[in-house]
Scaffold this motif. Structure first.
Motif, mmCIF file in Angstrom:
data_model
loop_
_atom_site.group_PDB
_atom_site.id
_atom_site.type_symbol
_atom_site.label_atom_id
_atom_site.label_comp_id
_atom_site.label_asym_id
_atom_site.label_seq_id
_atom_site.Cartn_x
_atom_site.Cartn_y
_atom_site.Cartn_z
ATOM 1 N N GLY A 154 15.657 42.577 12.020
ATOM 2 C CA GLY A 154 14.843 43.661 11.476
ATOM 3 C C GLY A 154 13.375 43.299 11.429
ATOM 4 N N PRO A 155 12.790 43.289 10.228
ATOM 5 C CA PRO A 155 11.344 43.058 10.109
ATOM 6 C C PRO A 155 10.945 41.588 10.075
ATOM 7 N N VAL A 156 11.846 40.676 10.376
ATOM 8 C CA VAL A 156 11.507 39.254 10.300
ATOM 9 C C VAL A 156 12.009 38.513 11.533
ATOM 10 N N ARG A 157 11.333 37.425 11.830
ATOM 11 C CA ARG A 157 11.846 36.418 12.750
ATOM 12 C C ARG A 157 12.388 35.288 11.902
ATOM 13 N N ALA A 158 13.482 34.662 12.353
ATOM 14 C CA ALA A 158 14.151 33.682 11.512
ATOM 15 C C ALA A 158 14.627 32.480 12.321
ATOM 16 N N ALA A 159 14.901 31.405 11.608
ATOM 17 C CA ALA A 159 15.487 30.201 12.194
ATOM 18 C C ALA A 159 16.117 29.400 11.070
ATOM 19 N N SER A 160 17.095 28.575 11.420
ATOM 20 C CA SER A 160 17.805 27.775 10.418
ATOM 21 C C SER A 160 18.038 26.372 10.950
ATOM 22 N N ARG A 201 5.042 33.427 5.845
ATOM 23 C CA ARG A 201 6.217 32.635 6.239
ATOM 24 C C ARG A 201 6.928 32.163 4.977
ATOM 25 N N LEU A 202 8.233 32.467 4.886
ATOM 26 C CA LEU A 202 9.027 32.129 3.709
ATOM 27 C C LEU A 202 10.059 31.080 4.077
ATOM 28 N N LEU A 203 10.097 29.991 3.300
ATOM 29 C CA LEU A 203 11.039 28.905 3.547
ATOM 30 C C LEU A 203 12.009 28.788 2.381
ATOM 31 N N LEU A 204 13.297 28.965 2.686
ATOM 32 C CA LEU A 204 14.370 28.702 1.728
ATOM 33 C C LEU A 204 14.976 27.352 2.081
ATOM 34 N N ALA A 216 20.832 18.484 3.829
ATOM 35 C CA ALA A 216 19.619 19.285 3.734
ATOM 36 C C ALA A 216 19.752 20.510 4.629
ATOM 37 N N ALA A 217 19.395 21.672 4.085
ATOM 38 C CA ALA A 217 19.430 22.925 4.847
ATOM 39 C C ALA A 217 18.115 23.648 4.659
ATOM 40 N N MET A 218 17.637 24.287 5.727
ATOM 41 C CA MET A 218 16.397 25.057 5.677
ATOM 42 C C MET A 218 16.584 26.366 6.429
ATOM 43 N N LEU A 219 16.021 27.416 5.863
ATOM 44 C CA LEU A 219 16.050 28.747 6.475
ATOM 45 C C LEU A 219 14.648 29.329 6.353
#
Length: 356
Positions: free
Chosen positions: A120-126, A286-289, A342-345
């Protein structure tokens, strides 16, 4: 152990007790080495035994006796057989290991599948980094799903490690993937995850009781976020590290207004939040979880990894490249030794009007 015994045999041969014949002991060393070592280790043990035999035979001027030649012939036969056996054992173990790895990769694709590059309105990576050597999955979890309510994401961390943690992570993820499509309230999505965790803990045989340290202490910290059509992000945080927002070179932690305990510790909640908390998320943000395995990673001097500074140091790039840069910085900081999973999204808010 084979090399220790070879040195022991050499010591006997060079001592006043050299009348004790060590030949049969040395002949057995290649076979002993083949039990735990590869072909190179087995050959090294054979070479060591041969060197001791030749040295002591020459030193004691024992050449010419049939016993010496029988000993050397036996050492040759045992060495060849041991090397062949060692190669066969190693090949079988490698085949078994490859099969286990294929199963682990398949399990990871089901439990922790990579998020789509565009939602949708975001690009993402994990990215997921397992602390246990050779592991593909562990107690951390993440997911990002596009729904009619917006893009919904979850990042969580199960207390503990091993298969019990994987089972609890699977239960929470399954509940999230189901609830996000039917619950318009983000708080209710989290409640479904909490109920699934409770059922998993209560199910007989659901998690191996012998592997648990304490069933009453099983809990999961989670952060559930939603990016709707508007330029904001809605967050429900249950005991998890706050997400980090990178905006125009500055990093801001999206701290919750009130602290809530993790899933599984609902007895400590006096009242569930009425709604999710909202924060601005403008185009270009840019949002990092992430999980605590990132921010609690330490270097040899016991200094924590400075995630915010590492984010600011990464030049402008795509989300996958951004995570790769953070990964490299984390590995440099820890020297390649992670103490926890460790996990990052990461998601980038796009400008829908500009179409990018």
């Amino acid at each position: 152990m084979p090399f220790v015994i070879i040195l022991l045999g050499l010591g006997i041969e060079l001592s006043p007790a050299h009348d004790i014949y060590t030949g049969p002991l040395l002949v057995a060393m290649p076979a002993l080495a083949s039990l735990t070592m590869g072909p190179k280790g087995t050959l090294s043990a054979a070479a060591g035994a041969l060197a001791v035999s030749l040295t002591t035979t020459t030193l004691h001027e024992a050449w010419g006796g049939m016993l010496i030649y029988s000993n050397l012939l036996g050492l040759l036969v045992v060495s060849v057989a041991s090397v062949i056996t060692s190669k066969a054992v190693r090949a079988r173990r490698q085949s078994e290991l490859n099969q286990v790895r294929r199963v682990a990769v398949a399990a990871q694709r089901v439990l922790l599948r990579p998020v789509p590059a565009r939602l949708g309105p975001v690009r993402a990576a994990s990215m997921y980094l397992a602390a246990e050597t050779g592991a593909q999955i562990g107690g951390d979890l993440y997911e990002a799903v596009q729904t009619r309510y917006g893009v919904r994401m979850i990042v969580g961390d199960v207390r503990g490690k091993g298969l019990p943690a994987v089972g609890l992570a699977a239960a929470v993820l399954s509940a999230f993937r189901e609830a996000v499509h039917y619950e318009d309230d983000l708080v209710e999505v989290v409640n479904h995850c909490a109920a699934a965790l409770h059922r998993e803990r209560a199910a007989p045989g659901g998690v191996d009781q012998h592997e648990r340290e304490d069933e009453a202490e099983d809990f999961v910290t989670v952060l559930v976020a939603q990016v709707p059509d508007g330029f904001e992000v809605q967050v429900v945080n249950r005991g998890h590290p706050p997400p980090l927002l990178l905006r125009q070179g500055e990093v801001h932690a999206l701290m919750p207004s009130s602290s809530l305990p993790p899933l599984g510790l609902d007895d400590f909640i006096t009242g569930l939040p009425a709604k999710a908390e909202s924060y601005p998320l403008a185009p270009g943000d840019r949002l990092l979880l992430h999980t605590d395995g990132v921010i609690e990673a330490r270097n040899p001097d016991r200094v924590f990894f400075a995630l915010a500074e590492a984010m600011k140091a990464v030049p402008s790039c795509t989300p996958p490249q951004f995570l790769e840069q953070l990964h490299r910085a984390l590995i440099r900081h820890t020297g390649g030794h992670l103490a926890d999973d460790a996990a990052m999204l990461v998601v980038d808010r796009l400008d829908e009007e500009a179409g990018k």
